[in-house]
Scaffold this motif. Structure first.
Motif, PDB file in Angstrom:
ATOM      1  N   GLY A 135       0.839  -1.192   0.000  1.00  0.00           N
ATOM      2  CA  GLY A 135       0.000   0.000   0.000  1.00  0.00           C
ATOM      3  C   GLY A 135       0.874   1.242   0.000  1.00  0.00           C
ATOM      4  N   PRO A 136       0.462   2.296   0.712  1.00  0.00           N
ATOM      5  CA  PRO A 136       1.250   3.534   0.740  1.00  0.00           C
ATOM      6  C   PRO A 136       2.332   3.539   1.815  1.00  0.00           C
ATOM      7  CG  PRO A 136      -0.817   3.875   1.895  1.00  0.00           C
ATOM      8  CD  PRO A 136      -0.846   2.460   1.370  1.00  0.00           C
ATOM      9  N   LYS A 137       2.622   2.393   2.410  1.00  0.00           N
ATOM     10  CA  LYS A 137       3.585   2.341   3.517  1.00  0.00           C
ATOM     11  C   LYS A 137       5.025   2.361   3.004  1.00  0.00           C
ATOM     12  CE  LYS A 137       0.530  -0.352   6.557  1.00  0.00           C
ATOM     13  NZ  LYS A 137       0.380  -1.626   7.314  1.00  0.00           N
ATOM     14  N   PHE A 138       5.899   3.008   3.792  1.00  0.00           N
ATOM     15  CA  PHE A 138       7.320   3.020   3.488  1.00  0.00           C
ATOM     16  C   PHE A 138       8.055   1.892   4.223  1.00  0.00           C
ATOM     17  CE2 PHE A 138       6.392   7.620   2.758  1.00  0.00           C
ATOM     18  CZ  PHE A 138       6.684   7.627   1.406  1.00  0.00           C
ATOM     19  N   PHE A 139       7.490   1.452   5.348  1.00  0.00           N
ATOM     20  CA  PHE A 139       8.103   0.383   6.134  1.00  0.00           C
ATOM     21  C   PHE A 139       7.042  -0.651   6.518  1.00  0.00           C
ATOM     22  CE2 PHE A 139      10.667   4.156   6.970  1.00  0.00           C
ATOM     23  CZ  PHE A 139      11.952   3.695   6.757  1.00  0.00           C
ATOM     24  N   VAL A 140       7.462  -1.893   6.622  1.00  0.00           N
ATOM     25  CA  VAL A 140       6.598  -2.955   7.131  1.00  0.00           C
ATOM     26  C   VAL A 140       7.454  -3.850   8.039  1.00  0.00           C
ATOM     27  CG1 VAL A 140       5.020  -2.987   5.164  1.00  0.00           C
ATOM     28  CG2 VAL A 140       7.076  -4.421   5.137  1.00  0.00           C
ATOM     29  N   LYS A 141       6.793  -4.643   8.832  1.00  0.00           N
ATOM     30  CA  LYS A 141       7.499  -5.555   9.740  1.00  0.00           C
ATOM     31  C   LYS A 141       7.400  -6.974   9.205  1.00  0.00           C
ATOM     32  CE  LYS A 141       8.356  -5.618  14.706  1.00  0.00           C
ATOM     33  NZ  LYS A 141       7.836  -5.200  16.037  1.00  0.00           N
ATOM     34  N   GLU A 142       8.535  -7.610   9.001  1.00  0.00           N
ATOM     35  CA  GLU A 142       8.578  -8.981   8.505  1.00  0.00           C
ATOM     36  C   GLU A 142       9.510  -9.794   9.399  1.00  0.00           C
ATOM     37  OE1 GLU A 142       9.796  -8.940   4.448  1.00  0.00           O
ATOM     38  OE2 GLU A 142       7.812  -8.388   3.691  1.00  0.00           O
ATOM     39  N   ALA A 143       9.010 -10.892   9.922  1.00  0.00           N
ATOM     40  CA  ALA A 143       9.797 -11.772  10.803  1.00  0.00           C
ATOM     41  C   ALA A 143      10.401 -11.004  11.966  1.00  0.00           C
ATOM     42  CB  ALA A 143      10.887 -12.468   9.996  1.00  0.00           C
ATOM     43  N   GLY A 144       9.608 -10.058  12.485  1.00  0.00           N
ATOM     44  CA  GLY A 144      10.048  -9.299  13.642  1.00  0.00           C
ATOM     45  C   GLY A 144      11.016  -8.173  13.344  1.00  0.00           C
ATOM     46  N   LYS A 145      11.333  -7.941  12.042  1.00  0.00           N
ATOM     47  CA  LYS A 145      12.261  -6.872  11.663  1.00  0.00           C
ATOM     48  C   LYS A 145      11.588  -5.896  10.709  1.00  0.00           C
ATOM     49  CE  LYS A 145      16.477  -9.668  12.095  1.00  0.00           C
ATOM     50  NZ  LYS A 145      17.692 -10.155  11.395  1.00  0.00           N
ATOM     51  N   HIS A 146      11.980  -4.621  10.829  1.00  0.00           N
ATOM     52  CA  HIS A 146      11.453  -3.615   9.918  1.00  0.00           C
ATOM     53  C   HIS A 146      12.221  -3.646   8.593  1.00  0.00           C
ATOM     54  CE1 HIS A 146       9.695  -1.869  13.623  1.00  0.00           C
ATOM     55  NE2 HIS A 146       8.767  -1.436  12.788  1.00  0.00           N
ATOM     56  N   VAL A 147      11.489  -3.654   7.514  1.00  0.00           N
ATOM     57  CA  VAL A 147      12.087  -3.595   6.177  1.00  0.00           C
ATOM     58  C   VAL A 147      11.396  -2.482   5.398  1.00  0.00           C
ATOM     59  CG1 VAL A 147      12.674  -6.046   6.154  1.00  0.00           C
ATOM     60  CG2 VAL A 147      10.471  -5.284   5.231  1.00  0.00           C
ATOM     61  N   ALA A 148      12.113  -1.961   4.441  1.00  0.00           N
ATOM     62  CA  ALA A 148      11.563  -0.883   3.609  1.00  0.00           C
ATOM     63  C   ALA A 148      10.793  -1.465   2.429  1.00  0.00           C
ATOM     64  CB  ALA A 148      12.680   0.017   3.118  1.00  0.00           C
ATOM     65  N   THR A 149       9.813  -0.717   1.961  1.00  0.00           N
ATOM     66  CA  THR A 149       9.093  -1.102   0.753  1.00  0.00           C
ATOM     67  C   THR A 149       9.724  -0.374  -0.436  1.00  0.00           C
ATOM     68  OG1 THR A 149       7.484   0.712   0.779  1.00  0.00           O
ATOM     69  CG2 THR A 149       7.003  -1.219   2.154  1.00  0.00           C
ATOM     70  N   PRO A 150       9.427  -0.802  -1.659  1.00  0.00           N
ATOM     71  CA  PRO A 150       9.987  -0.105  -2.823  1.00  0.00           C
ATOM     72  C   PRO A 150       9.626   1.381  -2.856  1.00  0.00           C
ATOM     73  CG  PRO A 150       9.059  -2.209  -3.472  1.00  0.00           C
ATOM     74  CD  PRO A 150       8.663  -2.000  -2.043  1.00  0.00           C
ATOM     75  N   LEU A 151       8.551   1.761  -2.147  1.00  0.00           N
ATOM     76  CA  LEU A 151       8.137   3.161  -2.143  1.00  0.00           C
ATOM     77  C   LEU A 151       9.226   4.062  -1.547  1.00  0.00           C
ATOM     78  CD1 LEU A 151       5.442   4.053  -3.295  1.00  0.00           C
ATOM     79  CD2 LEU A 151       4.576   4.336  -0.984  1.00  0.00           C
ATOM     80  N   LEU A 152       9.934   3.565  -0.535  1.00  0.00           N
ATOM     81  CA  LEU A 152      11.022   4.336   0.057  1.00  0.00           C
ATOM     82  C   LEU A 152      12.192   4.445  -0.916  1.00  0.00           C
ATOM     83  CD1 LEU A 152      11.891   5.836   2.617  1.00  0.00           C
ATOM     84  CD2 LEU A 152      12.957   3.722   3.418  1.00  0.00           C
ATOM     85  N   ALA A 153      12.434   3.392  -1.681  1.00  0.00           N
ATOM     86  CA  ALA A 153      13.500   3.431  -2.689  1.00  0.00           C
ATOM     87  C   ALA A 153      13.173   4.457  -3.768  1.00  0.00           C
ATOM     88  CB  ALA A 153      13.681   2.049  -3.313  1.00  0.00           C
ATOM     89  N   VAL A 154      11.886   4.602  -4.095  1.00  0.00           N
ATOM     90  CA  VAL A 154      11.468   5.591  -5.082  1.00  0.00           C
ATOM     91  C   VAL A 154      11.764   6.999  -4.574  1.00  0.00           C
ATOM     92  CG1 VAL A 154       9.531   6.513  -6.389  1.00  0.00           C
ATOM     93  CG2 VAL A 154       9.687   4.061  -5.997  1.00  0.00           C
ATOM     94  N   VAL A 155      11.466   7.260  -3.298  1.00  0.00           N
ATOM     95  CA  VAL A 155      11.768   8.575  -2.708  1.00  0.00           C
ATOM     96  C   VAL A 155      13.265   8.851  -2.785  1.00  0.00           C
ATOM     97  CG1 VAL A 155      11.739   9.957  -0.601  1.00  0.00           C
ATOM     98  CG2 VAL A 155       9.768   8.543  -1.182  1.00  0.00           C
ATOM     99  N   ALA A 156      14.070   7.834  -2.468  1.00  0.00           N
ATOM    100  CA  ALA A 156      15.525   7.985  -2.524  1.00  0.00           C
ATOM    101  C   ALA A 156      15.986   8.302  -3.946  1.00  0.00           C
ATOM    102  CB  ALA A 156      16.203   6.714  -2.020  1.00  0.00           C
ATOM    103  N   ALA A 157      15.388   7.646  -4.938  1.00  0.00           N
ATOM    104  CA  ALA A 157      15.753   7.890  -6.336  1.00  0.00           C
ATOM    105  C   ALA A 157      15.393   9.305  -6.760  1.00  0.00           C
ATOM    106  CB  ALA A 157      15.050   6.875  -7.243  1.00  0.00           C
ATOM    107  N   ILE A 158      14.248   9.790  -6.302  1.00  0.00           N
ATOM    108  CA  ILE A 158      13.820  11.149  -6.642  1.00  0.00           C
ATOM    109  C   ILE A 158      14.752  12.177  -6.009  1.00  0.00           C
ATOM    110  CG2 ILE A 158      12.014  12.860  -6.159  1.00  0.00           C
ATOM    111  CD1 ILE A 158       9.962  10.752  -6.837  1.00  0.00           C
TER     112      ILE A 158
END
Length: 337
Positions: A178-201
């Protein structure tokens, strides 16, 4: 340098903060932004910039008002190439249209911060070492050469320094959440591609700052003028992108117009530096003349583009080059995930 009252800085900061808050609230729910909505917002941003320019004119005088308007219009015109790169980045990362405004919102906030740093540093350097204006002019002339020869470097979003650094700092998952920049997977925070897009911009904006910062410093060496004009131009970029996203290829003569503007600004820088270093008898180009040249060239480029549609044989570029368009055209022939 103008004697800018402190309250005017406060008024500017308050205007930016309130505008961003209103924009964020208005787009708090992810949705696809259509042409009418984008046009309305674009008109609002332009109107806000012009109203602030009127305030500058009344408070600081006609010279400051003219410099602000010239710098704002110059940055607005140079930022058109950013729109092509936005399209490239969104296509590369396959960003759903409903989430694109959210990405650009945070991209704009980062651009406001970094442009402030670059412009403040640029003003300080120019005021202390006037000869640096010759170096700035050389940068602009080299940009003109690349544009006219079609040798603009392609921007690869996936290999930009910011994206590579992000992947080293935090894991980036392959799918959106969705519109999230971070999600929790296996107890750890990981970034979504949306955050990578912000970094690229953000990385793309740093590249474009190489042209825009020297150019705007040719218009004014006042920190307030150069930063506020840049800020209002940047604030309207999102709405302008959504309004013109389907029409970008039609403005195929715009890159030549931007080359003419950059060349003119380069000449202005050389005359300005020569006037200060060599002899006061060397004439400088007044701000009203700069404003008139930018308006005429921009209008001419747009009108000529609309009256003479692009030739489909040359890919719609008309032989003018342009980093965003070249990179986007190359990307469309790849199967990038």
């Amino acid at each position: 340098m103008f004697d800018v009252p402190f309250w005017l800085w406060i008024a500017f900061a308050a205007t930016v903060v309130v505008s961003l808050a209103v924009d964020l609230l208005a787009h708090r729910s992810a949705h696809v932004i259509g042409f009418k909505e984008a046009a309305a917002w674009s008109g609002a941003w332009v109107g806000l910039a012009l109203v602030f320019g009127a305030v500058v004119f009344l408070v600081l005088g006609p010279t400051a008002g003219t410099e602000y308007t010239t710098a704002w219009l110059l940055e607005k015109s140079l930022s058109v190439d950013n729109l092509f790169v936005f399209a490239l980045i969104f296509a590369y990362f396959k960003v759903p249209r409903a989430y694109q405004h959210r990405v650009l919102f945070f991209g704009v906030i980062g651009a406001l911060v970094f442009r402030g740093i670059f412009l403040a540093a640029g003003v300080a350097v120019v005021n202390r070492f006037t000869a640096v204006l010759f170096a700035f002019a050389a940068i602009l002339f080299y940009s003109v050469y690349k544009i006219l020869k079609g040798e603009e470097e392609s921007f690869d979003p996936g290999r930009s320094f910011a994206v590579r650094l992000l992947r080293k700092v935090i894991p980036v998952r392959d799918t959106y959440a969705g519109p999230k920049f971070f999600v929790k997977e296996a107890g750890k925070h990981v970034a979504t591609p949306l955050l990578a897009v912000v970094a690229a911009i953000e990385a793309a904006d740093l590249i474009f700052a190489v042209d825009s910062v020297p150019a705007v410093l040719a218009v004014s060496d006042d920190t307030f003028i150069v930063y506020t004009s840049n800020a209002f131009a940047i604030l309207g970029l999102r709405a302008l992108y959504f309004m013109l996203s389907g029409l970008l290829d039609r403005f195929h003569y715009l890159s030549k117009g931007l080359a003419i503007i950059l060349g003119f600004i380069g000449v202005k820088l050389i005359l300005q530096a020569t006037h200060k270093i060599v002899s006061p008898s060397v004439p400088e180009i007044p701000s009203p003349v700069s404003l008139a040249v930018i308006v005429v060239v921009l209008a001419g480029s747009v009108i000529l583009s609309l009256r003479r549609p692009p030739d489909p044989v040359d890919g719609g570029d008309g032989g003018t080059g342009g980093s965003g368009r070249e990179a986007l055209g190359a990307l469309e022939h790849k199967n990038v995930k």
